[in-house]
Design an enzyme around this catalytic site. Structure first.
Site, short mmCIF file in Angstrom:
data_model
loop_
_atom_site.label_atom_id
_atom_site.label_comp_id
_atom_site.label_asym_id
_atom_site.label_seq_id
_atom_site.Cartn_x
_atom_site.Cartn_y
_atom_site.Cartn_z
N ASN A 60 -0.30 -45.25 79.10
CA ASN A 60 -0.33 -43.85 78.70
C ASN A 60 0.02 -43.76 77.21
O ASN A 60 0.21 -44.78 76.54
CB ASN A 60 0.64 -43.01 79.55
N LYS A 84 -10.34 -62.73 83.46
CA LYS A 84 -10.95 -61.51 82.96
C LYS A 84 -12.09 -61.07 83.88
O LYS A 84 -12.96 -61.87 84.22
CB LYS A 84 -11.47 -61.74 81.54
N PHE A 140 12.72 -35.94 82.48
CA PHE A 140 11.80 -35.24 81.59
C PHE A 140 10.60 -34.75 82.39
O PHE A 140 10.13 -35.46 83.30
CB PHE A 140 11.32 -36.16 80.46
N LYS A 169 14.10 -33.69 92.99
CA LYS A 169 14.59 -35.05 92.71
C LYS A 169 16.10 -35.09 92.53
O LYS A 169 16.64 -36.12 92.11
CB LYS A 169 13.86 -35.63 91.49
#
Length: 405
Positions: free
Chosen positions: A212, A291, A325, A343
């Site tokens: 990300n 790969k 966050f 949570k």
């Protein structure tokens, strides 16, 4: 911090010495009593008469020039100082002071003073990044010196990078901020702070990964601020291009599974846990050792859920203050509240990743602090990530001192 203070400005031999004249002037205008000392190298770039005119005081440049027989000059000026500021600070003087070498007016006074020492480095980017210079700065940081980080940009030597001395206005603001936040600086004394930062990489094959846009800047800013506040800091970091904050213990991980294991290993001894890392929610079911070659048609990769680190911490926490966050693109505060409850967190830092100059990759952020222990949501304006980090940690400490639910 500045008005009415006795400030020694030690100028050393770099091209940034010309900025020290403006700095001496601005410190005087802010109400400080400024005395300047110079190395021989500094006098190659700027004359002592300049500083004498700006401060209305003699310039100290010779350890053996004892103008008052009843005093030892370098000891007297070291005792006089409330603040000892070295700007610009060359690699040479940093190395000397770090290793206890006192062979001129600046180094003898720096080692003799009991004042708070601030250091504003200025040098070529390659010198700044050299392991020896970094070791010396780390040693001085551990000895209690505070560094005013150099800026990035075009350097006098022609290189582009980090090493340009902070601007005089920035240094004055830094000293003012250091004074205004002095009471906050040790609010984490005796506390262990566990911080996660950066992205994770989930491998498809030896070449490709799922990841990300997280750069780790917010987590590293939190680690820097937590160290300044007196905390014992453990920083668990995914792959990032950032230097370890001085005073923090860094643990490098790559995958979500590795981050989970590292967090769980250190969770029990933590007092405050701040999870800023952008951990992958999914990882490939199978990873190829070779790969994967391009083939005709589409490629389908089966994914499986990773462990929800934050949810697991919420289940296991005892006395830890747990901060998560919520990086969202819509309904930011609503999703933040849901995360807080679902949570079992103590606080959520919610931010809109689509806002200008906020979110991944930026040096600034716009966040809302949603706490289980306070009724009002604290909405912060656009701030540097270091300033955001300060607000997060101060809020956490305030909540920890109140009624816990």
């Amino acid at each position: 911090m500045i008005k009415g203070k006795n400030i020694v400005l030690a100028v050393t031999g770099g091209i940034a010495a010309f900025k020290a004249a403006a700095l001496a002037s601005k410190l005087s205008q802010a109400g400080a009593d400024v005395r300047v000392m110079m190395t021989e190298g500094a006098k190659e770039f700027i004359k002592p008469l300049t500083f004498q005119a700006l401060t209305r005081h003699r310039v100290y440049d010779d350890t053996f020039a004892e103008e008052e027989p009843e005093k030892v000059a370098h000891i007297d000026i070291a005792d006089w100082a409330d603040i000892f500021l070295i700007a610009p600070a060359t690699a040479n003087v940093i190395g000397k002071i770090a290793n206890g070498i006192a062979d001129d007016m600046v180094t003898t006074s720096a080692l003799a003073t009991k004042a708070k020492v601030f250091i504003a480095p200025a040098m070529n980017v390659n010198m700044y990044e050299h392991p020896a210079v970094q070791r010396n700065m780390e040693r001085l940081h551990n000895d209690g010196c505070t560094f005013i980080e150099p800026g990035e940009g075009y350097l006098a030597c022609g290189w582009i990078g980090k090493g340009r001395m902070a601007e005089p206005e920035g240094i004055v603001s830094f000293l003012e901020e250091a004074g205004s936040q002095k009471a906050n600086k040790k609010i984490l004394q005796g506390k262990h702070v566990l911080i996660t930062a950066g992205p994770t990489h989930e491998s498809i094959d030896p070449v490709r990964v799922f990841t990300n846009h997280s750069t780790g800047k917010m987590g590293y800013a939190l680690a820097e601020e937590a160290v300044e506040m007196g905390g014992e800091v453990t920083l668990i970091s995914g792959p990032v291009q950032l230097k370890t904050p001085r005073g923090a213990a860094r643990i490098d991980v790559t995958t979500a599974e590795e981050m989970y294991d590292a967090v769980m290993e250190h969770f029990d001894k933590a007092d405050v846990v701040v999870k800023t890392a952008a951990v992958a929610d999914y990882t490939p079911v199978e990873t190829s050792d070779q790969k994967v070659k391009k083939q005709p048609g589409n490629l389908i990769i089966e994914m499986k859920r990773t462990k929800d680190i934050l949810a697991e911490l919420g289940k296991q926490k005892t006395n830890q203050f747990l901060v998560g966050f919520a990086a969202e693109s819509e309904h930011v505060e609503d999703y933040g509240r849901m995360k807080l409850e679902n949570k079992n967190l103590d606080m959520v830092v919610a931010n809109n990743i689509t806002s200008d100059n906020a979110g991944f990759g930026h040096d600034t952020n716009i966040v809302s602090l949603i706490s289980k222990h306070e009724d009002q949501i604290k909405r912060l304006p656009l701030l540097s990530k270091r300033e955001v980090a300060s607000e997060i940690l101060k809020t956490a400490v305030r909540c920890m001192g109140g009624e816990r639910q």
